[in-house]
Design a protein around this motif. Structure first.
Motif, mmCIF file in Angstrom:
data_model
loop_
_atom_site.group_PDB
_atom_site.id
_atom_site.type_symbol
_atom_site.label_atom_id
_atom_site.label_comp_id
_atom_site.label_asym_id
_atom_site.label_seq_id
_atom_site.Cartn_x
_atom_site.Cartn_y
_atom_site.Cartn_z
ATOM 1 N N ILE A 162 62.959 -52.256 45.247
ATOM 2 C CA ILE A 162 64.239 -52.577 45.871
ATOM 3 C C ILE A 162 65.293 -52.809 44.785
ATOM 4 C CG2 ILE A 162 65.336 -54.008 47.652
ATOM 5 C CD1 ILE A 162 62.675 -52.730 48.562
ATOM 6 N N GLN A 192 70.180 -61.234 44.191
ATOM 7 C CA GLN A 192 69.358 -60.917 45.359
ATOM 8 C C GLN A 192 67.855 -61.063 45.101
ATOM 9 O OE1 GLN A 192 70.675 -60.011 48.450
ATOM 10 N NE2 GLN A 192 72.628 -60.562 47.505
ATOM 11 N N PHE A 229 70.979 -47.555 52.963
ATOM 12 C CA PHE A 229 71.662 -47.836 54.228
ATOM 13 C C PHE A 229 72.852 -48.765 54.058
ATOM 14 C CE2 PHE A 229 70.269 -52.158 55.065
ATOM 15 C CZ PHE A 229 69.187 -52.276 54.204
ATOM 16 N N LEU A 276 64.179 -48.513 48.364
ATOM 17 C CA LEU A 276 65.076 -48.795 49.494
ATOM 18 C C LEU A 276 66.153 -49.782 49.070
ATOM 19 C CD1 LEU A 276 64.117 -49.619 53.130
ATOM 20 C CD2 LEU A 276 65.317 -51.371 51.801
ATOM 21 N N THR A 277 67.388 -49.489 49.428
ATOM 22 C CA THR A 277 68.407 -50.500 49.175
ATOM 23 C C THR A 277 69.550 -50.438 50.183
ATOM 24 O OG1 THR A 277 69.567 -51.698 47.426
ATOM 25 C CG2 THR A 277 69.931 -49.337 47.498
ATOM 26 N N GLY A 278 70.187 -51.588 50.369
ATOM 27 C CA GLY A 278 71.273 -51.696 51.339
ATOM 28 C C GLY A 278 72.554 -52.108 50.651
ATOM 29 N N ALA A 321 74.486 -51.950 55.162
ATOM 30 C CA ALA A 321 74.036 -53.200 55.778
ATOM 31 C C ALA A 321 75.203 -53.825 56.542
ATOM 32 C CB ALA A 321 73.486 -54.134 54.709
ATOM 33 N N TYR A 337 69.886 -64.946 56.974
ATOM 34 C CA TYR A 337 70.194 -63.745 56.185
ATOM 35 C C TYR A 337 68.946 -63.158 55.503
ATOM 36 C CZ TYR A 337 73.096 -61.122 52.742
ATOM 37 O OH TYR A 337 73.695 -60.167 51.969
ATOM 38 N N VAL A 355 68.421 -54.057 43.300
ATOM 39 C CA VAL A 355 69.413 -55.064 43.710
ATOM 40 C C VAL A 355 70.005 -55.747 42.481
ATOM 41 C CG1 VAL A 355 68.571 -55.730 46.016
ATOM 42 C CG2 VAL A 355 67.518 -56.731 43.983
ATOM 43 N N LYS A 405 79.635 -62.339 56.178
ATOM 44 C CA LYS A 405 80.656 -62.620 55.171
ATOM 45 C C LYS A 405 82.060 -62.339 55.665
ATOM 46 C CE LYS A 405 77.456 -61.374 51.528
ATOM 47 N NZ LYS A 405 76.997 -60.296 50.687
ATOM 48 N N THR A 416 76.149 -53.963 51.533
ATOM 49 C CA THR A 416 76.883 -54.708 52.552
ATOM 50 C C THR A 416 78.285 -54.121 52.706
ATOM 51 O OG1 THR A 416 75.654 -56.627 51.803
ATOM 52 C CG2 THR A 416 77.488 -57.044 53.268
ATOM 53 N N HIS A 426 74.652 -57.355 58.004
ATOM 54 C CA HIS A 426 74.810 -58.377 56.968
ATOM 55 C C HIS A 426 76.286 -58.673 56.705
ATOM 56 C CE1 HIS A 426 70.500 -57.881 55.728
ATOM 57 N NE2 HIS A 426 70.661 -59.172 55.550
ATOM 58 N N ASP A 484 64.809 -55.351 57.018
ATOM 59 C CA ASP A 484 65.334 -54.090 56.463
ATOM 60 C C ASP A 484 64.292 -53.413 55.582
ATOM 61 O OD1 ASP A 484 67.963 -54.444 57.373
ATOM 62 O OD2 ASP A 484 68.567 -55.535 55.567
ATOM 63 N N ILE A 485 63.662 -54.249 54.767
ATOM 64 C CA ILE A 485 62.761 -53.726 53.735
ATOM 65 C C ILE A 485 61.386 -53.399 54.326
ATOM 66 C CG2 ILE A 485 61.547 -54.327 51.592
ATOM 67 C CD1 ILE A 485 63.984 -56.190 50.962
ATOM 68 N N MET A 536 67.109 -59.365 55.907
ATOM 69 C CA MET A 536 66.870 -58.524 54.733
ATOM 70 C C MET A 536 65.386 -58.150 54.624
ATOM 71 S SD MET A 536 68.787 -59.223 51.192
ATOM 72 C CE MET A 536 68.103 -58.431 49.747
HETATM 73 N N1 TRP Z 1 72.069 -58.495 50.647
HETATM 74 C C1 TRP Z 1 72.260 -57.316 49.837
HETATM 75 C C2 TRP Z 1 73.497 -57.523 48.945
HETATM 76 O O1 TRP Z 1 74.383 -58.256 49.315
HETATM 77 C C3 TRP Z 1 72.429 -56.081 50.681
HETATM 78 C C4 TRP Z 1 71.194 -55.798 51.448
HETATM 79 C C5 TRP Z 1 70.962 -56.011 52.775
HETATM 80 C C6 TRP Z 1 69.982 -55.271 50.909
HETATM 81 N N2 TRP Z 1 69.700 -55.635 53.103
HETATM 82 C C7 TRP Z 1 69.073 -55.192 51.994
HETATM 83 C C8 TRP Z 1 69.605 -54.872 49.628
HETATM 84 C C9 TRP Z 1 67.768 -54.725 51.798
HETATM 85 C C10 TRP Z 1 68.305 -54.407 49.449
HETATM 86 C C11 TRP Z 1 67.392 -54.336 50.523
HETATM 87 O O2 TRP Z 1 73.568 -56.928 47.889
#
Ligand code: TRP
Length: 337
Positions: free
Chosen positions: A155, A161, A43, A8-10, A45, A139, A157, A52, A12, A48, A146-147, A143
């Motif tokens: 994850i 992170q 996804f 899983l990864t997000g 994010a 923050y 990243v 910023k 921003t 998040h 999310d996970i 996160m």
């Molecule tokens: N904070 C991560 C970034 O800036 C993005 C992110 C948000 C994320 N939620 C997450 C990455 C959950 C992995 C899992 O790169």
């Protein structure tokens, strides 16, 4: 039957994807999405992003651009669960639940928060928390939600992170300890080591350095940016070293081993920098041309993007809704009977 690995990864939604994002994150994630032993959750994010960026237009444009980029490279929403964080409110609901068991002291140690406090102290500010809002402070809890809501195991990243993933683990452990085994413990998969591209100035290509080459600029702009990449001042005819050269490093991220060896030989034979730039431009342009057309097609049809992401959110909810119901039951605010 073997359980699939949940990756899983997000991303921003504050920027426009560049070559470095592609080589370091997008390409490997799309490859993973085609692996039948992996179940991918990807996804945007966007909640998040608010921490910023307070420019609604920038966030919206970024969300469109990121979604269009992933789809343009062939991400198939049938293979993965591809959604916007904000379309799955169960995530923010879980965030509240998790914040009730997260020690403030844990968040006090978060790098991003600590760095801002340190800046305030160095500036002799009367308030060490000046300019820090709860979004920045919490923050890592968002996160973690999310996970954990999807029991993400691996994850991918960037290095910056890692601490957040460790915090998600800590939060999961604490919840499991208090309420019984519920969440899997996530692990960071460091993607940056795989491939870091240099930017225009030779430092790591990164939005924060303002040295990026966007993936889908027009041909003309791409050419102009490649011409801007810094080289040394060796003249045509003088032998050049491919290792440590930004142009070669970018070429390497895209070209085959054979093509790399051929260019390296040209370096040794004293190829002019202008000619290397021409080769790199033509190579990249050729490589990205078709994806660029796809990208533009998606960008010009935001309703289609909405549709794809909404379907993705429905798919995400198939996991999120029953799991959150179970979590609520465990903490005593589920059904009364
Ligand atoms: N904070 C991560 C970034 O800036 C993005 C992110 C948000 C994320 N939620 C997450 C990455 C959950 C992995 C899992 O790169």
């Amino acid at each position: 039957m073997n359980e699939k690995l949940r990756v899983l990864t997000g991303i921003t939604t504050t920027g426009i994807p560049h070559l470095g994002n592609y080589a370091g994150a997008i390409r490997p994630a799309i490859e993973a999405s085609r692996n039948p032993n992996i179940e991918s959750f990807l996804f945007l994010a966007d909640y998040h992003a608010l921490i910023k960026c307070r420019e609604p237009k920038v966030i919206q444009e970024s969300a469109r651009s990121i979604a269009a980029t992933w789809l343009a490279f062939g991400l198939d929403p049938k293979d993965v669960t591809f959604y916007r964080q904000s379309d799955v409110p169960e995530i923010t609901e879980l965030k509240w639940i998790l914040s009730t068991i997260t020690a403030k002291g844990l968040l006090n140690r978060a790098h991003a928060y600590k760095a801002t406090v340190q800046e305030n102290i160095s500036d002799n500010s009367s308030d060490p928390d000046r300019g820090i809002d709860m979004g920045l402070f919490e923050y890592p809890v968002l996160m973690a939600a999310d996970i954990l809501l999807f029991n993400g195991q691996q994850i991918p990243v960037g290095k910056d992170q890692i601490q957040h993933i460790e915090m998600a683990r800590d939060i999961a452990k604490r919840f499991n300890y208090i309420y019984g085994d519920t969440f899997s413990l996530p692990e960071a998969l460091i993607t940056e080591d795989a491939l870091i591209l240099p930017g225009l100035d030779g430092r790591k290509m990164s939005k924060s350095y303002g040295n990026t080459i966007p993936l889908f600029e027009s041909e003309k702009k791409l050419k102009k940016l490649i011409n801007k990449i810094k080289t040394n001042s060796l003249e045509p005819g003088e032998p050049k070293d491919a290792d440590g050269c930004s142009l070669f490093a970018i070429f390497t991220a895209f070209a085959t081993k054979k093509e790399q060896a051929a260019l390296k030989k040209q370096y040794e034979e004293g190829i002019a920098w202008g000619d290397v730039k021409k080769i790199l431009f033509e190579y990249l342009n050729d490589e990205l041309k078709d994806n660029r057309t796809e990208y533009e097609k998606f960008l010009s049809d935001p309703a289609e993007l909405n549709k794809i992401l909404t379907l993705g959110a429905l798919k995400a909810k198939e996991t999120a809704v029953p799991f959150l119901t179970e979590i609520r039951q465990k903490i005593g605010i589920g059904s009364l009977c």
